[in-house]
Write a protein that holds these residues in place. Structure first.
Motif, PDB file in Angstrom:
ATOM      1  N   TYR A   1      42.554  46.551  23.479  1.00 56.79           N
ATOM      2  CA  TYR A   1      42.007  46.031  24.739  1.00 56.79           C
ATOM      3  C   TYR A   1      42.619  46.822  25.893  1.00 56.79           C
ATOM      4  O   TYR A   1      43.813  47.102  25.907  1.00 56.79           O
ATOM      5  N   LYS A   2      41.797  47.183  26.861  1.00 58.45           N
ATOM      6  CA  LYS A   2      42.281  47.985  27.985  1.00 58.45           C
ATOM      7  C   LYS A   2      41.606  47.518  29.259  1.00 58.45           C
ATOM      8  O   LYS A   2      40.378  47.429  29.328  1.00 58.45           O
ATOM      9  N   GLY A   3      42.377  47.200  30.249  1.00 55.67           N
ATOM     10  CA  GLY A   3      41.854  46.746  31.524  1.00 55.67           C
ATOM     11  C   GLY A   3      42.969  46.202  32.384  1.00 55.67           C
ATOM     12  O   GLY A   3      44.040  45.850  31.894  1.00 55.67           O
ATOM     13  N   GLY A   4      42.717  46.128  33.682  1.00 53.90           N
ATOM     14  CA  GLY A   4      43.770  45.830  34.640  1.00 53.90           C
ATOM     15  C   GLY A   4      44.195  44.383  34.705  1.00 53.90           C
ATOM     16  O   GLY A   4      43.594  43.477  34.113  1.00 53.90           O
ATOM     17  N   LEU A   5      45.271  44.175  35.467  1.00 52.79           N
ATOM     18  CA  LEU A   5      45.769  42.845  35.835  1.00 52.79           C
ATOM     19  C   LEU A   5      45.596  42.699  37.339  1.00 52.79           C
ATOM     20  O   LEU A   5      45.979  43.581  38.100  1.00 52.79           O
ATOM     21  N   ARG A   6      45.019  41.588  37.757  1.00 51.33           N
ATOM     22  CA  ARG A   6      44.748  41.350  39.179  1.00 51.33           C
ATOM     23  C   ARG A   6      45.549  40.146  39.652  1.00 51.33           C
ATOM     24  O   ARG A   6      45.484  39.070  39.050  1.00 51.33           O
TER      25      ARG A   6
ATOM     26  N   HIS B   1      45.610  37.846  42.786  1.00 54.05           N
ATOM     27  CA  HIS B   1      44.896  37.493  44.013  1.00 54.05           C
ATOM     28  C   HIS B   1      44.528  36.016  43.939  1.00 54.05           C
ATOM     29  O   HIS B   1      44.208  35.498  42.860  1.00 54.05           O
ATOM     30  N   PRO B   2      44.564  35.292  45.057  1.00 50.98           N
ATOM     31  CA  PRO B   2      44.275  33.855  45.014  1.00 50.98           C
ATOM     32  C   PRO B   2      42.872  33.511  44.519  1.00 50.98           C
ATOM     33  O   PRO B   2      42.637  32.378  44.091  1.00 50.98           O
ATOM     34  N   THR B   3      41.937  34.465  44.552  1.00 51.61           N
ATOM     35  CA  THR B   3      40.568  34.180  44.098  1.00 51.61           C
ATOM     36  C   THR B   3      40.385  34.356  42.597  1.00 51.61           C
ATOM     37  O   THR B   3      39.292  34.108  42.076  1.00 51.61           O
ATOM     38  N   VAL B   4      41.424  34.795  41.894  1.00 56.21           N
ATOM     39  CA  VAL B   4      41.283  35.070  40.457  1.00 56.21           C
ATOM     40  C   VAL B   4      40.904  33.798  39.711  1.00 56.21           C
ATOM     41  O   VAL B   4      41.513  32.743  39.880  1.00 56.21           O
ATOM     42  N   ASN B   5      39.855  33.911  38.902  1.00 54.28           N
ATOM     43  CA  ASN B   5      39.447  32.821  38.009  1.00 54.28           C
ATOM     44  C   ASN B   5      38.811  33.432  36.774  1.00 54.28           C
ATOM     45  O   ASN B   5      38.622  34.653  36.688  1.00 54.28           O
ATOM     46  N   LEU B   6      38.438  32.593  35.806  1.00 54.90           N
ATOM     47  CA  LEU B   6      37.911  33.116  34.552  1.00 54.90           C
ATOM     48  C   LEU B   6      36.581  33.827  34.728  1.00 54.90           C
ATOM     49  O   LEU B   6      36.295  34.812  34.035  1.00 54.90           O
ATOM     50  N   SER B   7      35.744  33.357  35.637  1.00 55.36           N
ATOM     51  CA  SER B   7      34.453  34.010  35.833  1.00 55.36           C
ATOM     52  C   SER B   7      34.648  35.458  36.270  1.00 55.36           C
ATOM     53  O   SER B   7      34.019  36.381  35.726  1.00 55.36           O
ATOM     54  N   ILE B   8      35.529  35.677  37.238  1.00 55.92           N
ATOM     55  CA  ILE B   8      35.773  37.034  37.732  1.00 55.92           C
ATOM     56  C   ILE B   8      36.400  37.894  36.644  1.00 55.92           C
ATOM     57  O   ILE B   8      36.005  39.054  36.435  1.00 55.92           O
ATOM     58  N   LEU B   9      37.357  37.345  35.901  1.00 51.72           N
ATOM     59  CA  LEU B   9      38.011  38.135  34.871  1.00 51.72           C
ATOM     60  C   LEU B   9      37.076  38.418  33.696  1.00 51.72           C
ATOM     61  O   LEU B   9      37.135  39.500  33.093  1.00 51.72           O
ATOM     62  N   LYS B  10      36.194  37.483  33.364  1.00 53.54           N
ATOM     63  CA  LYS B  10      35.217  37.754  32.306  1.00 53.54           C
ATOM     64  C   LYS B  10      34.224  38.832  32.743  1.00 53.54           C
ATOM     65  O   LYS B  10      33.849  39.705  31.957  1.00 53.54           O
ATOM     66  N   PHE B  11      33.783  38.764  33.995  1.00 50.55           N
ATOM     67  CA  PHE B  11      32.888  39.814  34.494  1.00 50.55           C
ATOM     68  C   PHE B  11      33.567  41.176  34.428  1.00 50.55           C
ATOM     69  O   PHE B  11      32.989  42.173  33.950  1.00 50.55           O
ATOM     70  N   LEU B  12      34.823  41.246  34.889  1.00 48.84           N
ATOM     71  CA  LEU B  12      35.534  42.515  34.889  1.00 48.84           C
ATOM     72  C   LEU B  12      35.798  43.005  33.463  1.00 48.84           C
ATOM     73  O   LEU B  12      35.653  44.196  33.159  1.00 48.84           O
ATOM     74  N   GLY B  13      36.163  42.096  32.575  1.00 49.89           N
ATOM     75  CA  GLY B  13      36.418  42.467  31.186  1.00 49.89           C
ATOM     76  C   GLY B  13      35.157  42.927  30.477  1.00 49.89           C
ATOM     77  O   GLY B  13      35.181  43.863  29.665  1.00 49.89           O
ATOM     78  N   PHE B  14      34.024  42.259  30.753  1.00 52.41           N
ATOM     79  CA  PHE B  14      32.740  42.628  30.159  1.00 52.41           C
ATOM     80  C   PHE B  14      32.334  44.026  30.609  1.00 52.41           C
ATOM     81  O   PHE B  14      31.954  44.875  29.794  1.00 52.41           O
TER      82      PHE B  14
ATOM     83  N   ALA C   1      33.914  52.566  26.884  1.00 56.51           N
ATOM     84  CA  ALA C   1      33.125  53.257  25.867  1.00 56.51           C
ATOM     85  C   ALA C   1      32.586  54.579  26.398  1.00 56.51           C
ATOM     86  O   ALA C   1      32.559  55.594  25.681  1.00 56.51           O
ATOM     87  N   LEU C   2      32.166  54.600  27.653  1.00 59.65           N
ATOM     88  CA  LEU C   2      31.585  55.805  28.238  1.00 59.65           C
ATOM     89  C   LEU C   2      32.596  56.944  28.362  1.00 59.65           C
ATOM     90  O   LEU C   2      32.220  58.115  28.345  1.00 59.65           O
ATOM     91  N   THR C   3      33.884  56.615  28.475  1.00 65.47           N
ATOM     92  CA  THR C   3      34.892  57.671  28.641  1.00 65.47           C
ATOM     93  C   THR C   3      35.038  58.522  27.383  1.00 65.47           C
ATOM     94  O   THR C   3      35.551  59.640  27.455  1.00 65.47           O
ATOM     95  N   GLY C   4      34.627  57.996  26.236  1.00 63.75           N
ATOM     96  CA  GLY C   4      34.810  58.712  24.980  1.00 63.75           C
ATOM     97  C   GLY C   4      36.193  58.534  24.386  1.00 63.75           C
ATOM     98  O   GLY C   4      36.492  59.102  23.324  1.00 63.75           O
ATOM     99  N   LEU C   5      37.049  57.750  25.028  1.00 63.56           N
ATOM    100  CA  LEU C   5      38.403  57.511  24.529  1.00 63.56           C
ATOM    101  C   LEU C   5      38.433  56.221  23.711  1.00 63.56           C
ATOM    102  O   LEU C   5      37.549  55.371  23.823  1.00 63.56           O
ATOM    103  N   ASN C   6      39.465  56.079  22.871  1.00 63.43           N
ATOM    104  CA  ASN C   6      39.558  54.913  21.984  1.00 63.43           C
ATOM    105  C   ASN C   6      40.185  53.735  22.707  1.00 63.43           C
ATOM    106  O   ASN C   6      41.385  53.473  22.602  1.00 63.43           O
ATOM    107  N   MET C   7      39.349  53.013  23.458  1.00 64.33           N
ATOM    108  CA  MET C   7      39.810  51.854  24.225  1.00 64.33           C
ATOM    109  C   MET C   7      38.773  50.747  24.161  1.00 64.33           C
ATOM    110  O   MET C   7      37.576  50.987  24.345  1.00 64.33           O
ATOM    111  N   GLY C   8      39.238  49.525  23.896  1.00 72.99           N
ATOM    112  CA  GLY C   8      38.384  48.353  24.012  1.00 72.99           C
ATOM    113  C   GLY C   8      38.388  47.854  25.441  1.00 72.99           C
ATOM    114  O   GLY C   8      38.859  48.527  26.355  1.00 72.99           O
ATOM    115  N   GLY C   9      37.872  46.642  25.654  1.00 76.40           N
ATOM    116  CA  GLY C   9      37.758  46.104  27.004  1.00 76.40           C
ATOM    117  C   GLY C   9      38.468  44.780  27.176  1.00 76.40           C
ATOM    118  O   GLY C   9      38.360  43.890  26.331  1.00 76.40           O
TER     119      GLY C   9
END
Length: 454
Positions: free
Chosen positions: A77-82, A84-97, A104-112
């Motif tokens: 799994y690869k992705g940032g940590l945010r 911010h007071p607005t952080v919630n599951l909806s925003i993190l699921k959107f960003l993770g999705f 995948a587009l980078t061609g490197l071996n990384m999940g999301g």
């Protein structure tokens, strides 16, 4: 999707992907991919936890912490940590999705994946941020690792926070491994990582320009939103390549150039120093060169532009603003932010894409145009695995190659699955979505995550 609770940001991201897949010939040629989409839309794992920490007054504070481990078909799994007071599951699921297909587009071996906390670092002392990061990592360290999940920074999480969290992980796990990216250069970080998202965005747009026969950035007028890391380095690279930058912005308003020269590199550097102190652009004292328009975004007030680069946050370009950009002569829009444009704005761009000649606009989605940051994070992971450090020239050349490949994948895949009339620009949003989705779905099929006969 119908049985999900209200998660507007995630549902928007899902429907944006789903609509482009359904409006192509992908499901007609491969109906089994409908099953893959159902499976891929649900995270493999969501971790939610409380963070109890002590402020400088000795009072206990509590925040919510999250990590959405969305898809590991292509790698950890690869992705940032945010933070911010607005952080919630909806925003993190959107960003993770979005991160699944971007990686995948980078061609490197990384999940999301994606994570963070509803903690606001603004106004906190270094000691408070350190105590929070140690409390946050106390729980998160149980669920991540160099071959499991490798977080990075995001909004509210910069070099300071990454350093504190790396120190906490090392203390709790007694391991010195590449468990975070965006690290300091003397302890596992990569050169070009801070610049990578902004640089990569500009490199991607250079391929759009060449495809249209417009050569390079020389003489082009560029509107940029945001004033953080992505916007700063995108602006600096645009200036280096001969463009004129006419806008930046923050959460309270937009700063517009009033002189023919636009922003200079020294202006960007001064603004970067201000942002480190969490100062508003409105406090930048240079009235003879700029005006600050409170409550506005650049898209309706910066006049004639050739290229628009949204680099602030999600949904920062509305349908009306997209129309205003078209009327201002803008012909290229590429997202430096994640899901920077609303569905209404994308519809404007996609309709305009089909117009002939100089009238048409061409839009690039963030999962393609802003993937340079995570690409160099992947290169940092590779350097950590080898216990090596590459030169800035080596990293920059690899970044350029990755962005070229991402652009070509979007163009070729769009031409394969979406009909294109003579002289019409291929849909980069459709091509990028399909290319990232198909690569992920094939890996999931090979690993038995879904079956074609379901």
């Amino acid at each position: 999707m119908s049985n999900l609770p209200a998660e507007p940001e995630f549902q928007q991201a899902f429907h944006e992907l789903e609509s482009t897949l359904k409006n192509s010939s992908l499901f007609e040629k491969n109906p089994e991919y409908l099953t893959a989409l159902k499976v891929a839309s649900i995270p493999e794992r969501i971790i939610q936890f409380r963070i109890v920490w002590e402020d400088d007054a000795g009072k206990l504070q509590v925040n919510n912490g999250f990590r959405v481990q969305f898809n590991s078909a292509l790698g950890p799994y690869k992705g940032g940590l945010r933070f911010h007071p607005t952080v919630n599951l909806s925003i993190l699921k959107f960003l993770g999705f979005e991160q699944i297909f971007k990686n995948a587009l980078t061609g490197l071996n990384m999940g999301g994946g994606k994570g963070g906390a509803d903690f606001d670092p603004k106004g906190k002392s270094d000691a408070e941020i350190r105590r929070f990061c140690y409390a946050f990592m106390r729980e998160l360290s149980r669920h991540i690792g160099a071959d499991t999940d490798v977080p990075a920074g995001d909004i509210g999480v910069g070099a300071r926070e990454v350093g504190f969290m790396f120190g906490a992980y090392k203390q709790y796990r007694n391991e010195f491994v590449g468990v975070l990216t965006g690290k300091g250069l003397t302890w596992g970080g990569s050169l070009i990582r801070p610049e990578a998202t902004g640089y990569g965005l500009v490199y991607y747009v250079s391929h759009m320009l060449k495809y249209l026969g417009k050569s390079d950035y020389s003489g082009k007028t560029v509107a940029i939103s945001g004033s953080g890391n992505v916007a700063q380095y995108a602006a600096l690279k645009c200036l280096e390549l001969g463009a004129k930058v006419v806008s930046l912005s923050d959460s309270k308003g937009a700063m517009i150039a009033t002189s023919d020269a636009g922003f200079a590199a020294e202006d960007i550097e001064k603004i970067a120093a201000m942002k480190l102190k969490h100062q508003s652009l409105s406090s930048y004292d240079c009235a003879d060169k700029f005006k600050y328009v409170e409550g506005s975004r650049p898209w309706t007030i910066c006049g004639k532009v050739d290229i628009a680069l949204p680099c602030a946050t999600q949904n920062e370009v509305s349908g009306e603003e997209a129309t205003a950009l078209k009327e201002a002569g803008c012909y290229l829009v590429a997202e430096g932010s994640n899901m920077g444009c609303t569905l209404e704005a994308i519809n404007v761009f996609e309709a305009s894409r089909k117009e002939a000649g100089a009238l048409g606009m061409w839009y690039a989605p963030g999962k393609a145009s802003n993937c340079g940051g995570v690409a160099v994070s992947g290169l940092e992971m590779a350097q950590n695995s080898q216990r090596l450090s590459w030169t800035s020239e080596e990293v920059d050349e690899k970044l350029k190659g990755i962005m070229a490949n991402v652009f070509e994948a979007g163009v070729s895949t769009a031409k394969e699955y979406v009909p294109v009339a003579e002289g019409e620009r291929p849909s980069l949003v459709a091509g990028s979505n399909i290319a990232g989705f198909v690569k992920t779905a094939k890996a999931m099929l090979d690993q038995g995550t879904w079956w074609a006969n379901l």
